[in-house]
Design a protein around this motif. Structure first.
Motif, PDB file in Angstrom:
ATOM      1  N   THR A 106     -23.456  11.922   0.725  1.00  0.00           N
ATOM      2  CA  THR A 106     -23.581  11.179   1.988  1.00  0.00           C
ATOM      3  C   THR A 106     -22.600  11.734   3.017  1.00  0.00           C
ATOM      4  O   THR A 106     -22.926  11.883   4.197  1.00  0.00           O
ATOM      5  CB  THR A 106     -23.305   9.681   1.744  1.00  0.00           C
ATOM      6  OG1 THR A 106     -24.049   9.261   0.603  1.00  0.00           O
ATOM      7  CG2 THR A 106     -23.699   8.843   2.939  1.00  0.00           C
ATOM      8  N   LEU A 107     -21.398  12.067   2.552  1.00  0.00           N
ATOM      9  CA  LEU A 107     -20.401  12.662   3.467  1.00  0.00           C
ATOM     10  C   LEU A 107     -20.916  13.998   4.010  1.00  0.00           C
ATOM     11  O   LEU A 107     -20.776  14.292   5.199  1.00  0.00           O
ATOM     12  CB  LEU A 107     -19.067  12.869   2.741  1.00  0.00           C
ATOM     13  CG  LEU A 107     -18.286  11.608   2.359  1.00  0.00           C
ATOM     14  CD1 LEU A 107     -17.044  11.983   1.573  1.00  0.00           C
ATOM     15  CD2 LEU A 107     -17.895  10.809   3.603  1.00  0.00           C
ATOM     16  N   ASP A 108     -21.541  14.800   3.120  1.00  0.00           N
ATOM     17  CA  ASP A 108     -22.116  16.081   3.572  1.00  0.00           C
ATOM     18  C   ASP A 108     -23.120  15.837   4.696  1.00  0.00           C
ATOM     19  O   ASP A 108     -23.103  16.517   5.723  1.00  0.00           O
ATOM     20  CB  ASP A 108     -22.851  16.776   2.412  1.00  0.00           C
ATOM     21  CG  ASP A 108     -21.897  17.287   1.351  1.00  0.00           C
ATOM     22  OD1 ASP A 108     -20.726  17.488   1.690  1.00  0.00           O
ATOM     23  OD2 ASP A 108     -22.329  17.466   0.197  1.00  0.00           O
ATOM     24  N   LEU A 109     -23.991  14.849   4.485  1.00  0.00           N
ATOM     25  CA  LEU A 109     -25.036  14.568   5.482  1.00  0.00           C
ATOM     26  C   LEU A 109     -24.422  14.130   6.811  1.00  0.00           C
ATOM     27  O   LEU A 109     -24.881  14.535   7.886  1.00  0.00           O
ATOM     28  CB  LEU A 109     -25.991  13.491   4.955  1.00  0.00           C
ATOM     29  CG  LEU A 109     -26.898  13.930   3.799  1.00  0.00           C
ATOM     30  CD1 LEU A 109     -27.614  12.734   3.199  1.00  0.00           C
ATOM     31  CD2 LEU A 109     -27.917  14.961   4.274  1.00  0.00           C
ATOM     32  N   LEU A 110     -23.378  13.299   6.725  1.00  0.00           N
ATOM     33  CA  LEU A 110     -22.738  12.822   7.956  1.00  0.00           C
ATOM     34  C   LEU A 110     -22.066  13.984   8.696  1.00  0.00           C
ATOM     35  O   LEU A 110     -22.038  14.013   9.924  1.00  0.00           O
ATOM     36  CB  LEU A 110     -21.721  11.725   7.632  1.00  0.00           C
ATOM     37  CG  LEU A 110     -22.341  10.421   7.116  1.00  0.00           C
ATOM     38  CD1 LEU A 110     -21.266   9.483   6.594  1.00  0.00           C
ATOM     39  CD2 LEU A 110     -23.149   9.723   8.201  1.00  0.00           C
TER      40      LEU A 110
ATOM     41  N   ASN B 119     -14.216  -4.930  -1.169  1.00  0.00           N
ATOM     42  CA  ASN B 119     -15.603  -4.475  -1.247  1.00  0.00           C
ATOM     43  C   ASN B 119     -15.858  -3.383  -0.196  1.00  0.00           C
ATOM     44  O   ASN B 119     -16.482  -3.605   0.827  1.00  0.00           O
ATOM     45  CB  ASN B 119     -16.542  -5.663  -1.032  1.00  0.00           C
ATOM     46  CG  ASN B 119     -17.960  -5.336  -1.485  1.00  0.00           C
ATOM     47  OD1 ASN B 119     -18.287  -4.167  -1.688  1.00  0.00           O
ATOM     48  ND2 ASN B 119     -18.778  -6.360  -1.638  1.00  0.00           N
ATOM     49  N   VAL B 120     -15.329  -2.208  -0.466  1.00  0.00           N
ATOM     50  CA  VAL B 120     -15.457  -1.083   0.472  1.00  0.00           C
ATOM     51  C   VAL B 120     -16.922  -0.650   0.583  1.00  0.00           C
ATOM     52  O   VAL B 120     -17.420  -0.321   1.660  1.00  0.00           O
ATOM     53  CB  VAL B 120     -14.588   0.103  -0.016  1.00  0.00           C
ATOM     54  CG1 VAL B 120     -14.672   1.256   0.940  1.00  0.00           C
ATOM     55  CG2 VAL B 120     -13.153  -0.340  -0.186  1.00  0.00           C
ATOM     56  N   ARG B 121     -17.587  -0.673  -0.540  1.00  0.00           N
ATOM     57  CA  ARG B 121     -18.973  -0.204  -0.601  1.00  0.00           C
ATOM     58  C   ARG B 121     -19.881  -0.969   0.367  1.00  0.00           C
ATOM     59  O   ARG B 121     -20.710  -0.398   1.067  1.00  0.00           O
ATOM     60  CB  ARG B 121     -19.474  -0.373  -2.038  1.00  0.00           C
ATOM     61  CG  ARG B 121     -20.863   0.124  -2.264  1.00  0.00           C
ATOM     62  CD  ARG B 121     -21.261  -0.163  -3.710  1.00  0.00           C
ATOM     63  NE  ARG B 121     -22.660   0.119  -3.918  1.00  0.00           N
ATOM     64  CZ  ARG B 121     -23.151   1.336  -4.064  1.00  0.00           C
ATOM     65  NH1 ARG B 121     -22.355   2.367  -4.041  1.00  0.00           N
ATOM     66  NH2 ARG B 121     -24.430   1.525  -4.228  1.00  0.00           N
ATOM     67  N   TYR B 122     -19.679  -2.287   0.408  1.00  0.00           N
ATOM     68  CA  TYR B 122     -20.517  -3.121   1.269  1.00  0.00           C
ATOM     69  C   TYR B 122     -20.371  -2.706   2.738  1.00  0.00           C
ATOM     70  O   TYR B 122     -21.338  -2.553   3.470  1.00  0.00           O
ATOM     71  CB  TYR B 122     -20.148  -4.593   1.087  1.00  0.00           C
ATOM     72  CG  TYR B 122     -20.889  -5.508   2.030  1.00  0.00           C
ATOM     73  CD1 TYR B 122     -22.198  -5.883   1.766  1.00  0.00           C
ATOM     74  CD2 TYR B 122     -20.296  -5.969   3.204  1.00  0.00           C
ATOM     75  CE1 TYR B 122     -22.893  -6.697   2.637  1.00  0.00           C
ATOM     76  CE2 TYR B 122     -20.975  -6.774   4.079  1.00  0.00           C
ATOM     77  CZ  TYR B 122     -22.278  -7.149   3.792  1.00  0.00           C
ATOM     78  OH  TYR B 122     -22.973  -7.945   4.660  1.00  0.00           O
TER      79      TYR B 122
ATOM     80  N   SER C   3     -17.236   5.333  11.883  1.00  0.00           N
ATOM     81  CA  SER C   3     -16.959   4.273  10.903  1.00  0.00           C
ATOM     82  C   SER C   3     -17.712   4.528   9.609  1.00  0.00           C
ATOM     83  O   SER C   3     -17.170   4.315   8.519  1.00  0.00           O
ATOM     84  CB  SER C   3     -17.358   2.915  11.475  1.00  0.00           C
ATOM     85  OG  SER C   3     -16.578   2.632  12.601  1.00  0.00           O
ATOM     86  N   ALA C   4     -18.977   4.971   9.740  1.00  0.00           N
ATOM     87  CA  ALA C   4     -19.768   5.228   8.535  1.00  0.00           C
ATOM     88  C   ALA C   4     -19.091   6.306   7.705  1.00  0.00           C
ATOM     89  O   ALA C   4     -18.984   6.194   6.472  1.00  0.00           O
ATOM     90  CB  ALA C   4     -21.177   5.649   8.914  1.00  0.00           C
ATOM     91  N   TYR C   5     -18.599   7.341   8.369  1.00  0.00           N
ATOM     92  CA  TYR C   5     -17.946   8.437   7.648  1.00  0.00           C
ATOM     93  C   TYR C   5     -16.657   7.938   6.981  1.00  0.00           C
ATOM     94  O   TYR C   5     -16.415   8.192   5.800  1.00  0.00           O
ATOM     95  CB  TYR C   5     -17.640   9.593   8.600  1.00  0.00           C
ATOM     96  CG  TYR C   5     -17.134  10.812   7.863  1.00  0.00           C
ATOM     97  CD1 TYR C   5     -18.039  11.733   7.341  1.00  0.00           C
ATOM     98  CD2 TYR C   5     -15.778  11.022   7.653  1.00  0.00           C
ATOM     99  CE1 TYR C   5     -17.591  12.840   6.639  1.00  0.00           C
ATOM    100  CE2 TYR C   5     -15.328  12.131   6.955  1.00  0.00           C
ATOM    101  CZ  TYR C   5     -16.236  13.038   6.450  1.00  0.00           C
ATOM    102  OH  TYR C   5     -15.808  14.128   5.742  1.00  0.00           O
ATOM    103  N   CYS C   6     -15.867   7.205   7.754  1.00  0.00           N
ATOM    104  CA  CYS C   6     -14.584   6.701   7.263  1.00  0.00           C
ATOM    105  C   CYS C   6     -14.772   5.816   6.026  1.00  0.00           C
ATOM    106  O   CYS C   6     -14.140   6.029   4.986  1.00  0.00           O
ATOM    107  CB  CYS C   6     -13.927   5.918   8.405  1.00  0.00           C
ATOM    108  SG  CYS C   6     -12.558   4.930   7.891  1.00  0.00           S
ATOM    109  N   TRP C   7     -15.681   4.842   6.126  1.00  0.00           N
ATOM    110  CA  TRP C   7     -15.862   3.896   5.013  1.00  0.00           C
ATOM    111  C   TRP C   7     -16.580   4.536   3.835  1.00  0.00           C
ATOM    112  O   TRP C   7     -16.369   4.150   2.689  1.00  0.00           O
ATOM    113  CB  TRP C   7     -16.580   2.632   5.504  1.00  0.00           C
ATOM    114  CG  TRP C   7     -15.657   1.766   6.299  1.00  0.00           C
ATOM    115  CD1 TRP C   7     -15.359   1.885   7.625  1.00  0.00           C
ATOM    116  CD2 TRP C   7     -14.857   0.687   5.811  1.00  0.00           C
ATOM    117  NE1 TRP C   7     -14.436   0.945   8.009  1.00  0.00           N
ATOM    118  CE2 TRP C   7     -14.110   0.182   6.915  1.00  0.00           C
ATOM    119  CE3 TRP C   7     -14.686   0.078   4.574  1.00  0.00           C
ATOM    120  CZ2 TRP C   7     -13.233  -0.878   6.799  1.00  0.00           C
ATOM    121  CZ3 TRP C   7     -13.812  -0.993   4.459  1.00  0.00           C
ATOM    122  CH2 TRP C   7     -13.090  -1.463   5.561  1.00  0.00           C
ATOM    123  N   THR C   8     -17.425   5.530   4.119  1.00  0.00           N
ATOM    124  CA  THR C   8     -18.068   6.237   3.004  1.00  0.00           C
ATOM    125  C   THR C   8     -17.016   7.053   2.245  1.00  0.00           C
ATOM    126  O   THR C   8     -17.009   7.074   1.007  1.00  0.00           O
ATOM    127  CB  THR C   8     -19.189   7.159   3.525  1.00  0.00           C
ATOM    128  OG1 THR C   8     -20.112   6.383   4.253  1.00  0.00           O
ATOM    129  CG2 THR C   8     -19.915   7.846   2.385  1.00  0.00           C
TER     130      THR C   8
END
Length: 411
Positions: free
Chosen positions: A63-67, A158-161, A83-88
């Motif tokens: 997912t990080l690669d895709l971002l 719950n980081v994943r959420y 934010s998506a990158y950071c939390w992923t």
DNA sequence: CTAGGGTTACTC
DNA sequence: GAGTAACCCTAG
């Protein structure tokens, strides 16, 4: 044709309901290269990969690669992208916090790989993905190595959420900004052009251009408005309701686009291959097909209903032609009316194909029946499983055939 | 994907 | 027309 290939590939990739599309495989098979007009196709492909990951519930380093790829395609980074990158990245590290202390397991390895190597590289290259939030996370995770309390706090959160929420939000925004696919836009333009041509006596092309311009501008404005609204509520880390809203708009959009696309594709086919409006080939009919004034035998009411349902596109004309031909042979003074040719059904996925002809009846062989009995003994009424267990024997049978045959056997 | 009702084509 | 086997359609 290459343009059409790209359009179709983009259209297929963006069909969220088609689970068989693998953007990476599709792009590599079609070998589109790096030409700049592949932009929409590439962005769609990355978004589709992200979307598939989320559907599978997988948030990982892929997912990080895709971002990161998305950043290269869209250099202007949005807050949700950051934010998506950071939390992923945080989730990819936190998932290694399954032991009770940082010294056990693979947590420190993950920290090294993700934060020092990967994100370190981003910092050096001046990536827009590196923001305050990411730096705060980096500090906290480094602290967690030494401080069991910080480790425990992160471990239990719950980081994943939150990562999934931001990824969902990012996807929604990016799809909206991307707007309609090239193929759908072309279909919409054709549709509006025809509509304008039908409705206006003036200059139809001017009207069509105006309508198209208005439509495109509306789409862009709406998308921008929606993105701005979303930015205003950036702090809301929830996906409640978003998924449903997205699905609903997709369904309506799909339905409209499918209808318009179907019209458009029929038109393309007529333009590309005028002979495609072929005649119906009757198996034993060796005589000239160019004329046919014989009325169709009407065996029963239900047969007619069935026939007209199966050939719903051509039936009105054909019925009229048949009836007129038979009733007015005299008045035509020997002239025969050419039979209207039947358009070939376009089997263009994902549009619904026009009903195919009924398959010829094929009786079951004793071998097939035996395999079916054995299959039911082993798998019960899982027709699919039975078919898969005997692919050679049931090569010409569908799961429904198996079910129907079993129904006959047990009667 | 499956179940069940409907249709078609054929035989008696 | 009834019975039957194979095939089709569609709701859940």
């Amino acid at each position: 044709m290459e343009v059409i290939d790209k359009w179709v590939a983009e259209f297929l990739i963006r069909r969220q309901h088609n689970p068989r599309v693998s953007p990476t495989n599709l792009l590599s098979a079609l070998r589109f290269g790096d030409s700049p007009d592949c932009f929409n196709l590439k962005v769609s492909s990355v978004l589709r990969d992200l979307s598939d990951s989320l559907i599978r519930g997988s948030v990982d380093e892929g997912t990080l690669d895709l971002l990161e790829i998305l950043e290269k395609l869209r250099p202007v980074i949005t807050e949700s992208h950051k934010s998506a990158y950071c939390w992923t990245a945080a989730e990819c590290t936190a998932r290694f916090m399954w032991p009770l202390s940082a010294s056990e397991g693979l947590f420190t390895d993950a920290l090294e790989r993700i934060w020092r190597e990967r994100i370190g590289g981003l910092k050096e290259s001046g990536s827009g993905l590196v923001g305050d939030e990411l730096l705060r996370w980096e500090t906290d995770l480094e602290k967690a190595v030494e401080d069991p309390e910080v480790y425990q706090r992160i471990r239990e959160s719950n980081v994943r959420y939150t990562a999934i929420s931001f990824l969902t939000q990012l996807l929604k925004e990016q799809w909206e900004v991307l707007g309609s696919s090239s193929l759908e836009s072309a279909a919409q333009r054709m549709f509006l052009k025809r509509k304008a041509g039908d409705n206006l006596d003036g200059d139809p092309s001017a009207a069509a251009n105006e309508s198209t311009r208005r439509l495109e501008s509306d789409n862009i404005d709406n998308a921008k408005d929606k993105v701005n609204e979303r930015y205003a509520s950036e702090e809301e880390r929830t996906v409640d309701g978003q998924e449903e809203e997205h699905e609903e708009s997709l369904d309506k959009g799909d339905e409209m686009a499918a209808t318009e696309l179907k019209d458009y594709l029929l038109e393309i086919q007529r333009g590309v291959d005028p002979s495609s409006t072929r005649q119906v080939q009757e198996p034993n009919d060796a005589v000239d097909h160019s004329v046919d004034v014989t009325p169709q035998p009407s065996t029963s009411r239900v047969n007619r209903t069935r026939a007209s349902r199966q050939n719903h596109i051509e039936s009105p004309q054909q019925d009229n032609a048949s009836e007129k031909g038979s009733s007015s042979q005299g008045t035509w003074s020997g002239r025969v009316r050419p039979r209207l040719s039947t358009p070939v059904p376009l089997n263009v996925s994902p549009l619904r194909a026009i009903s195919a002809a009924r398959r010829p009846k094929k009786f079951w062989t004793p071998e097939e029946v035996e395999a079916l009995r054995e299959g039911v003994k082993e798998y019960g009424k899982s027709w699919k499983a039975i078919k898969n267990a005997n692919p050679a024997v049931f090569a010409e049978r569908t799961e429904v055939d198996l079910k129907d045959k079993w129904r006959n056997l047990v009667r």
